[in-house]
Design an enzyme around this catalytic site. Sequence first.
Site, mmCIF file in Angstrom:
data_model
loop_
_atom_site.group_PDB
_atom_site.id
_atom_site.type_symbol
_atom_site.label_atom_id
_atom_site.label_comp_id
_atom_site.label_asym_id
_atom_site.label_seq_id
_atom_site.Cartn_x
_atom_site.Cartn_y
_atom_site.Cartn_z
ATOM 1 N N SER A 48 0.823 -1.207 0.000
ATOM 2 C CA SER A 48 0.000 0.000 0.000
ATOM 3 C C SER A 48 0.864 1.266 0.000
ATOM 4 O O SER A 48 1.854 1.365 0.717
ATOM 5 C CB SER A 48 -0.892 -0.007 1.245
ATOM 6 O OG SER A 48 -1.650 1.173 1.298
ATOM 7 N N LYS A 71 -3.407 2.391 -2.217
ATOM 8 C CA LYS A 71 -3.045 3.475 -1.292
ATOM 9 C C LYS A 71 -4.130 3.670 -0.238
ATOM 10 O O LYS A 71 -5.325 3.549 -0.524
ATOM 11 C CB LYS A 71 -2.848 4.758 -2.123
ATOM 12 C CG LYS A 71 -2.571 5.987 -1.321
ATOM 13 C CD LYS A 71 -1.306 6.700 -1.774
ATOM 14 C CE LYS A 71 -0.806 7.653 -0.686
ATOM 15 N NZ LYS A 71 -0.154 6.941 0.415
ATOM 16 N N ASN A 116 -6.428 -0.650 1.564
ATOM 17 C CA ASN A 116 -5.814 -0.161 2.791
ATOM 18 C C ASN A 116 -6.728 0.921 3.362
ATOM 19 O O ASN A 116 -6.929 1.971 2.756
ATOM 20 C CB ASN A 116 -4.428 0.397 2.435
ATOM 21 C CG ASN A 116 -3.580 0.758 3.624
ATOM 22 O OD1 ASN A 116 -3.501 1.925 3.991
ATOM 23 N ND2 ASN A 116 -2.946 -0.210 4.243
ATOM 24 N N CYS A 167 0.101 4.034 10.327
ATOM 25 C CA CYS A 167 0.815 5.061 9.570
ATOM 26 C C CYS A 167 1.476 6.036 10.534
ATOM 27 O O CYS A 167 0.811 6.651 11.361
ATOM 28 C CB CYS A 167 -0.108 5.834 8.637
ATOM 29 S SG CYS A 167 0.780 7.142 7.762
ATOM 30 N N GLY A 205 8.856 -5.300 4.291
ATOM 31 C CA GLY A 205 9.881 -4.408 4.835
ATOM 32 C C GLY A 205 11.192 -4.685 4.135
ATOM 33 O O GLY A 205 11.939 -5.555 4.536
HETATM 34 C C1 LIG Z 1 5.835 6.316 -0.233
HETATM 35 C C2 LIG Z 1 5.191 5.322 0.683
HETATM 36 C C3 LIG Z 1 3.820 5.431 0.973
HETATM 37 C C4 LIG Z 1 3.199 4.533 1.813
HETATM 38 N N1 LIG Z 1 1.864 4.626 2.040
HETATM 39 C C5 LIG Z 1 1.239 3.699 2.800
HETATM 40 C C6 LIG Z 1 -0.159 3.692 2.984
HETATM 41 O O1 LIG Z 1 -0.877 4.498 2.418
HETATM 42 N N2 LIG Z 1 -0.725 2.750 3.781
HETATM 43 C C7 LIG Z 1 0.038 1.810 4.405
HETATM 44 O O2 LIG Z 1 -0.502 0.963 5.123
HETATM 45 N N3 LIG Z 1 1.370 1.743 4.225
HETATM 46 C C8 LIG Z 1 1.983 2.668 3.441
HETATM 47 N N4 LIG Z 1 3.343 2.598 3.253
HETATM 48 C C9 LIG Z 1 4.106 1.511 3.887
HETATM 49 C C10 LIG Z 1 4.331 0.350 2.919
HETATM 50 O O3 LIG Z 1 3.109 -0.219 2.532
HETATM 51 C C11 LIG Z 1 5.211 -0.719 3.566
HETATM 52 O O4 LIG Z 1 4.583 -1.159 4.754
HETATM 53 C C12 LIG Z 1 6.580 -0.204 3.910
HETATM 54 O O5 LIG Z 1 7.042 0.677 2.923
HETATM 55 C C13 LIG Z 1 7.617 -1.308 4.073
HETATM 56 O O6 LIG Z 1 7.789 -2.041 2.893
HETATM 57 P P1 LIG Z 1 8.978 -1.732 1.836
HETATM 58 O O7 LIG Z 1 10.246 -1.679 2.601
HETATM 59 O O8 LIG Z 1 8.910 -2.862 0.842
HETATM 60 O O9 LIG Z 1 8.652 -0.414 1.204
HETATM 61 C C14 LIG Z 1 3.972 3.498 2.398
HETATM 62 C C15 LIG Z 1 5.325 3.391 2.105
HETATM 63 C C16 LIG Z 1 5.948 4.278 1.260
HETATM 64 C C17 LIG Z 1 7.408 4.117 0.968
#
Ligand SMILES: Cc1cc2nc3c(=O)[nH]c(=O)nc-3n(C[C@H](O)[C@H](O)[C@H](O)COP(=O)(O)O)c2cc1C
Lengths: 270, 270, 312, 312
Positions: free
Chosen positions: C20, C44, C98, C129, C242
């Site tokens: 998301s 998102k 989400n 968040c 992550g």
């Molecule tokens: C730019 C950005 C926007 C994000 N927006 C959301 C969001 O709207 N809702 C949510 O639950 N997580 C959000 N996240 C978290 C990601 O879904 C994920 O949990 C987190 O980035 C860890 O995974 P990754 O290391 O593969 O990015 C966001 C992450 C990033 C980098």
Amino acid sequence: MPVDVAAEVIVNRALSADYNLVALAAPAIAAAAAPGQFVMLKANAGFDPLLRRPFSIFEILRDGGGTPSALTILSKRVGPSTNLLYDARAGQRIACLGPIGRPFTIVDAPVEGWMIAGGVGLAPFATLAESLRARRVETTLFYGARRAAELFHLDFFRALGVALVLTTEDGSAGETGRVVAPLDRKLAARDRQAPVMLYACGPEAMLAATARIAARHQRPCQVSVERVMGCGLGGCYSCVVPMRGEDGGRHHVRSCIAGPVLAADQIIWD
Amino acid sequence: MPVDVAAEVIVNRALSADYNLVALAAPAIAAAAAPGQFVMLKANAGFDPLLRRPFSIFEILRDGGGTPSALTILSKRVGPSTNLLYDARAGQRIACLGPIGRPFTIVDAPVEGWMIAGGVGLAPFATLAESLRARRVETTLFYGARRAAELFHLDFFRALGVALVLTTEDGSAGETGRVVAPLDRKLAARDRQAPVMLYACGPEAMLAATARIAARHQRPCQVSVERVMGCGLGGCYSCVVPMRGEDGGRHHVRSCIAGPVLAADQIIWD
Amino acid sequence: MDLSVRIGSLLLKNPLIAASGCFGYGVEYADVVDLSSLGAIAVKGLFLSEREGHAAPRIVETPAGMLNAIGLQGIGVRRFVSEKLPELRARNATVVVNVCGTTLDEYVEVSRILSDAEGVGAIELNISCPNIKEGGIQFGCSLNGTYDVVSAVRKVTRLPVIPKLTPNVTDVPSFARAAEEGGADAVSLVNTFLAMVIDIETRQPKISNVVGGLSGPAIRPIAVRMVYECRQTVRIPIIGMGGIADARDALEFMIAGATAVQVGTANFVDPFIWTKLVDGIRDYLQRHRIARVSDLVGTIDTHASATERSGV
Amino acid sequence: MDLSVRIGSLLLKNPLIAASGCFGYGVEYADVVDLSSLGAIAVKGLFLSEREGHAAPRIVETPAGMLNAIGLQGIGVRRFVSEKLPELRARNATVVVNVCGTTLDEYVEVSRILSDAEGVGAIELNISCPNIKEGGIQFGCSLNGTYDVVSAVRKVTRLPVIPKLTPNVTDVPSFARAAEEGGADAVSLVNTFLAMVIDIETRQPKISNVVGGLSGPAIRPIAVRMVYECRQTVRIPIIGMGGIADARDALEFMIAGATAVQVGTANFVDPFIWTKLVDGIRDYLQRHRIARVSDLVGTIDTHASATERSGV
Ligand SMILES: Cc1cc2nc3c(=O)[nH]c(=O)nc-3n(C[C@H](O)[C@H](O)[C@H](O)COP(=O)(O)O)c2cc1C
Ligand SMILES: Cc1cc2nc3c(=O)[nH]c(=O)nc-3n(C[C@H](O)[C@H](O)[C@H](O)COP(=O)(O)OP(=O)(O)OC[C@H]3O[C@@H](n4cnc5c(N)ncnc54)[C@H](O)[C@@H]3O)c2cc1C
Ligand SMILES: Cc1cc2nc3c(=O)[nH]c(=O)nc-3n(C[C@H](O)[C@H](O)[C@H](O)COP(=O)(O)OP(=O)(O)OC[C@H]3O[C@@H](n4cnc5c(N)ncnc54)[C@H](O)[C@@H]3O)c2cc1C
Ligand SMILES: Cc1cc2nc3c(=O)[nH]c(=O)nc-3n(C[C@H](O)[C@H](O)[C@H](O)COP(=O)(O)O)c2cc1C
Ligand code: FES
Ligand code: FES
């Protein structure tokens, strides 16, 4: 529909201690690109640096038969990724995703095209100038840099028949000062009825000044904005620009997909 | 007293798809190094990879006047840092910290020196062989590899007058099988009164087998161990080897400063 | 070879989910990715109404990671249902929505709207968040809050309910348990780590919101540990994420205990990552002669380590 | 230009401290570094008696970081006092001793022994090591435990008492406050983040202790945030650390609120880092015309950001 190419570096030429011009073998992207579009580059494998970086497509190179074979990037060193680009060697491969983004809207004669470039903001104007001149549009490039040695590719624009208005901060070439000063003067001097489309790319302050000048002289103005971009594809919402919506409200618009070229008068410059 | 040198790569020669030999201009380290010592290398700026990696000093190169000018590294690709070493270009600089560690104890004639090398475990034996031969010690190299093409530098050892006992896992050169088999046989065949010092470097299992054989034949044995090393200077306690202390207890000894050369019979091989 | 995994009543054709906030509403990627080839797409975060989020700069790169404070800009659930969902449905995407809220009622209301819509596969409750002051994390940082949101949403939907847990707490497994007790079908973890970067020349924070959430490879070892701990604690499936940047990383999370995984930051670096991930997982299963990817889940072997430890 | 900073009664000639566990007992580095040129040296954690620690492998590299589970191998406080302290004293090193314990009494006893020894500058209470089961973190993860250890040690020593806080909790500032209330002269933060790495081929953890502590640049943005938060909460000095790799990083921690900083992992990469750090800080102060490095502490400017935010 952007593609990702492990583009071979054909040549990398240092233009100054900060600027370089790198040619990348990415025919599919070169063939599809329109003036104002950009690519997302990653010059290293691994995580340091991690993310790609956005770069305007500077030139389209063509083979003997006129088919697009490569594109060039005009890069200015400011951090890790641009350092890697500066040091790139021929033969090395650079991940190149593109073409991306909303291009400039090209005008037709008798509208004139006035391009306003600050520093590395010159990058989108080589292809734009070609497109304008191909349509026989009278084209002027207002181009400001720190010093004479950082005014690049002037011959290219001259050969196309582009009028040049140059400024440098140190006075070593053209007029001393910022590029928006002669722009303002020339617009003031111009017949209200003679149409002009302004195209601007450069530092945020220059774009804001250009937008103010355009508004004052009631001229349409397309600006190519620069935001830190995480993805370039509309996925991350990092690259937003505050814009006035049709409802009059303030909206955050993703400049990677709604831009990078945006209408100056809809941007909220604060 | 180790020094850190931004050592220029003089030449990098691929020996196989996995092995390469890289020469580094690090005169101060080359001049100070003793057989069995190592250097901590970092072939990249930045954090990917982050830590240095330990490498035995393979050869000491000398200029026309006989002064040490460079050292070479025999490297086998197993991960990111060894990949970078494999791809290193002449002119590039590699951070080289050394010399580090407790070297081999060199014997004198009439003691014979028998070196047992497994794969890239050959690395510390080029300089050791030189030292032994300089003292006219009868020297034998038991050297096992996966295949004939991975037995390197044989001419170097032959030219020094080192006797070679070769094994390969696939039988493409020397005896088929592991290098400890001929070692065991030759020790069994040797007069108990004729002194031999064993020196071993290679995979942990080979070292353990060598230690067992040495014990069975009641021969002293120095092994150069390999542990993941965070610092190489005794700072991090990452590189420990369980050893029997004078009190009979089990102690974790830092192999970067107490080793890498350790007495085989004090190591607890479990 | 069977790559499918099950999250409650939702069957995913493979364990790979776009994280998301890192894949827009999915439709942005329709040109570059076959949306139906992903296990699912987590869109998102959505509130009841539109939100403009924080001012730029919203992201900054950090060592092997990135910080973001987007502030959950979004079009609101209703516009999502009317403007985006039809295209996602047409493209056969499996959609996880989400869900955000500033109050418990908002979570419930958004979830209810989604339950009535066609084409939603599951609800991921964003109670984690780090980038907005009101709501969200206040539920995710309290065991009761977590339980309350999950059980309230549970009552209004038949869709799988998947609370997304924050890593910014002492004991993540206790939150997984609270979620399980509240009736969650699965838990997602981790959201981002609260972090900050300061520009030393201006002495100002590098993102406008001062603090933001850290994602990317940098956090992977912490996230893997949290998945592993939660796997020892709850019985419901875990969706792990992550810092996943290649198939090996995805497999590491699954071995630690994740039934499915999400990929966020790495999708920015390589939007074509999905086929590479699927291929890498296939290749691994083949090499290891594992017939079903689900057989890999939680198969970490800590025995050898324990033996060595006791030997010391 | 004045680089000195004060931590309780201890005056450091500069704000740079070698982090505990990353610099042995200091003496190991006497050949490469002028030990008296550092602000201080935090020596490896010491219990009352010797400990052999965990089996190898004890570390594994991770993206922009490393995981360690050394298990606090050490020679015990008495041998430290007799075998190491004299050399440190002879070399004019300012010595901070990292004190460990499995019980409250052990912390007190080790601290008492150190208070009687000559040449100890301060006591850093390691209540945050993630790598040992008994003791340590059990104090560091409980507010009462933190308060109790600090106040008990406070009673037996005149040395500055500096509890070292774990980042593995929801609310680090509350622990800083508990430490302050217990009579701490300063707090150190952060210790490492509990994390794990799994070898997908063997499905075994890559370090023998299964889980370990994450350090290095990867964690820096989280650590900076924690220092910043604690600076808003307590009045005692903060010693900041976590991923400092150059002078800019050290300055970032100071601007966030750290009076002094520790450097651990980066010292492994470059044991000659110390002069580079001092030079980099000097250069920065000169460029910014700041006379005393202590004038920089906590000078982060969040105002511009807040303005932008309110504009949204
Ligand atoms: C730019 C950005 C926007 C994000 N927006 C959301 C969001 O709207 N809702 C949510 O639950 N997580 C959000 N996240 C978290 C990601 O879904 C994920 O949990 C987190 O980035 C860890 O995974 P990754 O290391 O593969 O990015 C966001 C992450 C990033 C980098
Ligand atoms: C559509 C677009 C086209 C661009 N075209 C060009 C070009 O043709 N030639 C060129 O040299 N540069 C161009 N840029 C800017 C270029 O992307 C940045 O200079 C580059 O990302 C810096 O990366 P780095 O790793 O070297 O430095 P970083 O350390 O990433 O950044 C250094 C500084 O630049 C700022 N910065 C980083 N990314 C951006 C960004 N995307 N936009 C603006 N500032 C940024 C950072 O905040 C920081 O202050 C363009 C940017 C955009 C958005
Ligand atoms: C004293 C000493 C001397 C050495 N001399 C040489 C040499 O002359 N030539 C050579 O090719 N290699 C030598 N090594 C091994 C070399 O250090 C590793 O191969 C190297 O660290 C791998 O780094 P990488 O980034 O390529 O792979 P990584 O991804 O770091 O490691 C790949 C694999 O190798 C293992 N490994 C990593 N570091 C070490 C280590 N220090 N010891 C043993 N295994 C490790 C890892 O656990 C992993 O399984 C030596 C090691 C030591 C301790
Ligand atoms: C190998 C290693 C050993 C450590 N040992 C200790 C220790 O004994 N006591 C302690 O309080 N912290 C210990 N730490 C934590 C560091 O002191 C420091 O808090 C942490 O590594 C973060 O800083 P860095 O990112 O600069 O390494 C250790 C860290 C490492 C990497
Ligand atoms: S750069 Fe990701 S949305 Fe624009
Ligand atoms: S490698 Fe750090 S103590 Fe040996």
